[in-house]
Design a protein around this motif. Structure first.
Motif, mmCIF file in Angstrom:
data_model
loop_
_atom_site.group_PDB
_atom_site.id
_atom_site.type_symbol
_atom_site.label_atom_id
_atom_site.label_comp_id
_atom_site.label_asym_id
_atom_site.label_seq_id
_atom_site.Cartn_x
_atom_site.Cartn_y
_atom_site.Cartn_z
ATOM 1 N N ASP A 159 33.901 43.122 39.821
ATOM 2 C CA ASP A 159 32.903 42.071 40.028
ATOM 3 C C ASP A 159 31.608 42.737 40.479
ATOM 4 O OD1 ASP A 159 33.241 42.669 42.735
ATOM 5 O OD2 ASP A 159 34.577 40.982 43.094
ATOM 6 N N GLU A 160 30.661 41.938 40.970
ATOM 7 C CA GLU A 160 29.360 42.508 41.314
ATOM 8 C C GLU A 160 29.420 43.438 42.517
ATOM 9 O OE1 GLU A 160 29.748 38.662 43.589
ATOM 10 O OE2 GLU A 160 30.142 39.368 41.551
ATOM 11 N N THR A 161 30.537 43.410 43.268
ATOM 12 C CA THR A 161 30.655 44.290 44.435
ATOM 13 C C THR A 161 31.246 45.646 44.085
ATOM 14 O OG1 THR A 161 32.868 43.495 45.037
ATOM 15 C CG2 THR A 161 30.966 42.273 45.917
ATOM 16 N N GLY A 162 31.921 45.755 42.937
ATOM 17 C CA GLY A 162 32.500 47.035 42.566
ATOM 18 C C GLY A 162 33.856 46.905 41.900
ATOM 19 N N LEU A 163 34.716 47.882 42.140
ATOM 20 C CA LEU A 163 36.011 48.004 41.479
ATOM 21 C C LEU A 163 37.133 48.002 42.505
ATOM 22 C CD1 LEU A 163 37.851 48.802 38.980
ATOM 23 C CD2 LEU A 163 37.312 51.186 39.556
ATOM 24 N N ALA A 164 38.225 47.292 42.188
ATOM 25 C CA ALA A 164 39.426 47.292 43.019
ATOM 26 C C ALA A 164 40.636 47.515 42.126
ATOM 27 C CB ALA A 164 39.568 45.977 43.785
ATOM 28 N N VAL A 165 41.497 48.450 42.509
ATOM 29 C CA VAL A 165 42.711 48.755 41.755
ATOM 30 C C VAL A 165 43.901 48.537 42.683
ATOM 31 C CG1 VAL A 165 44.009 50.527 40.513
ATOM 32 C CG2 VAL A 165 41.518 50.436 40.304
ATOM 33 N N ALA A 166 44.790 47.609 42.315
ATOM 34 C CA ALA A 166 45.938 47.244 43.145
ATOM 35 C C ALA A 166 47.230 47.696 42.470
ATOM 36 C CB ALA A 166 45.963 45.737 43.391
ATOM 37 N N PHE A 167 48.179 48.130 43.283
ATOM 38 C CA PHE A 167 49.413 48.698 42.763
ATOM 39 C C PHE A 167 50.619 47.813 43.090
ATOM 40 C CE2 PHE A 167 46.439 52.082 43.734
ATOM 41 C CZ PHE A 167 46.454 52.845 42.579
ATOM 42 N N GLY A 168 51.586 47.775 42.167
ATOM 43 C CA GLY A 168 52.857 47.120 42.413
ATOM 44 C C GLY A 168 52.837 45.617 42.266
ATOM 45 N N PRO A 169 54.024 44.977 42.382
ATOM 46 C CA PRO A 169 54.143 43.537 42.183
ATOM 47 C C PRO A 169 53.444 42.700 43.244
ATOM 48 C CG PRO A 169 56.193 44.438 43.009
ATOM 49 C CD PRO A 169 55.326 45.607 42.667
ATOM 50 N N LEU A 189 58.541 51.068 41.460
ATOM 51 C CA LEU A 189 58.009 49.721 41.290
ATOM 52 C C LEU A 189 56.499 49.694 41.509
ATOM 53 C CD1 LEU A 189 59.110 46.904 40.640
ATOM 54 C CD2 LEU A 189 59.205 46.446 43.093
ATOM 55 N N GLY A 190 56.029 50.506 42.455
ATOM 56 C CA GLY A 190 54.601 50.542 42.762
ATOM 57 C C GLY A 190 53.758 51.034 41.601
ATOM 58 N N PHE A 191 54.328 51.909 40.781
ATOM 59 C CA PHE A 191 53.568 52.446 39.657
ATOM 60 C C PHE A 191 54.041 51.894 38.316
ATOM 61 C CE2 PHE A 191 52.809 55.734 42.897
ATOM 62 C CZ PHE A 191 51.416 55.708 42.884
ATOM 63 N N SER A 192 54.803 50.801 38.354
ATOM 64 C CA SER A 192 55.196 50.151 37.102
ATOM 65 C C SER A 192 54.174 49.106 36.679
ATOM 66 C CB SER A 192 56.566 49.492 37.259
ATOM 67 O OG SER A 192 56.516 48.423 38.197
ATOM 68 N N THR A 193 53.356 48.662 37.621
ATOM 69 C CA THR A 193 52.327 47.658 37.340
ATOM 70 C C THR A 193 51.063 48.007 38.119
ATOM 71 O OG1 THR A 193 53.987 45.917 37.051
ATOM 72 C CG2 THR A 193 51.724 45.207 37.413
ATOM 73 N N VAL A 194 49.928 47.877 37.475
ATOM 74 C CA VAL A 194 48.652 48.109 38.152
ATOM 75 C C VAL A 194 47.670 47.036 37.707
ATOM 76 C CG1 VAL A 194 47.824 49.711 36.377
ATOM 77 C CG2 VAL A 194 46.866 49.832 38.671
#
Length: 269
Positions: free
Chosen positions: A178-188, A168-173
């Motif tokens: 924004d101006e502060t940088g990059l954020a990548v979140a995993f799962g529902p 489930l954690g790797f089924s959705t990303v």
């Protein structure tokens, strides 16, 4: 056989809903919250009800002398409500992220303005095995609580729970820039989240990557750096200040890359 036909029919319908629900959602959107909540509540209720009924009839030759199912059913409804509510909340969050991604944004950073962009990628075919392994884990736990099996069987629930969480954690990303940088979140539930400050990003670009290039699906290490591949195709790729690369599947990656490069250029100006 007749007694098992109705539960089997319910499970069959539930499995069909799991397979078809991603196709009921609008393009670029997530599965409706009522579908997730209904599947979670219904699955736990059916499992708990069956376990309670079996426990009540154990060691009784006649159903008229069977024990009470009140405690088991009450506990099942509490757990089912929690599972259904959590599922609905996760679906609502996913739909909000999908709408934000669909809306798009201006990739540049005009003076005095703050601009952000978010996108997502999802693989609906991974949802079904995640739900299945999760239900198997719940079945083991409920069988122990109902007295059908001993406490040592709780150990058997761990592999199912772990498999469900990982798939489930790797089924959705979800990806946010924004101006502060990059954020990548995993799962529902958008947890965990990995972040990069804009000053730590040397450049950003778009690439199309396939499982054969990076060694498969999920969180892949090696080859062309680290890749989070939910589905083959468009990826946002960043190169950090140390020369390492990170790529993530996301729709409309061009906007995210342009905004990161604009943020970096503005900071260095």
């Amino acid at each position: 056989m007749g007694g098992g036909l109705f539960p089997a029919l319910i499970w069959g319908v539930s499995a069909l809903v799991v397979v078809l629900s991603p196709r009921w959602a609008r393009a670029g959107d997530a599965v409706p919250g009522w579908t997730v909540a209904g599947l979670g509540f219904g699955g736990v209720t059916l499992l708990g009800g069956q376990a309670s009924a079996v426990r009540a009839n154990l060691d009784h030759g006649d159903w008229h002398t069977a024990g009470s199912v009140t405690t088991g059913v009450a506990g099942t409804l509490v757990v089912a409500t929690v599972v259904g509510t959590a599922g609905a909340a996760a679906a609502h969050r996913a739909r909000a992220g999908a709408r934000s991604a669909a809306a798009g944004s201006t990739p540049g950073l005009p003076a005095g303005e703050r601009v952000s962009w978010s996108g997502r990628a999802s693989n609906s075919w991974l949802h079904a095995p995640a739900v299945l392994t999760g239900l198997l884990g719940i079945t083991v736990v409920l069988s122990v609580l109902a007295g059908l099996t001993g406490p040592p069987f709780l150990v058997a629930a761990a592999p199912f729970a772990l498999a469900s969480v990982l798939v489930l954690g790797f089924s959705t990303v979800r990806t946010r820039v924004d101006e502060t940088g990059l954020a990548v979140a995993f799962g529902p539930f958008a947890r965990p989240t990995r972040r990069w400050a804009v000053e730590d990003i040397a450049s950003a670009r778009v690439e199309h990557r396939r499982p054969g290039q990076v060694g498969g699906w999920g969180y892949r290490l090696g080859g062309p750096g680290t890749t989070v591949l939910v589905r083959g195709g468009e990826c946002l790729v960043i190169q950090d200040s140390k020369g390492g690369e990170f790529a993530v599947s996301v729709d409309d990656a061009e906007h995210g890359a342009a905004l990161l490069n604009s943020s970096r250029a503005r900071q260095n100006a």
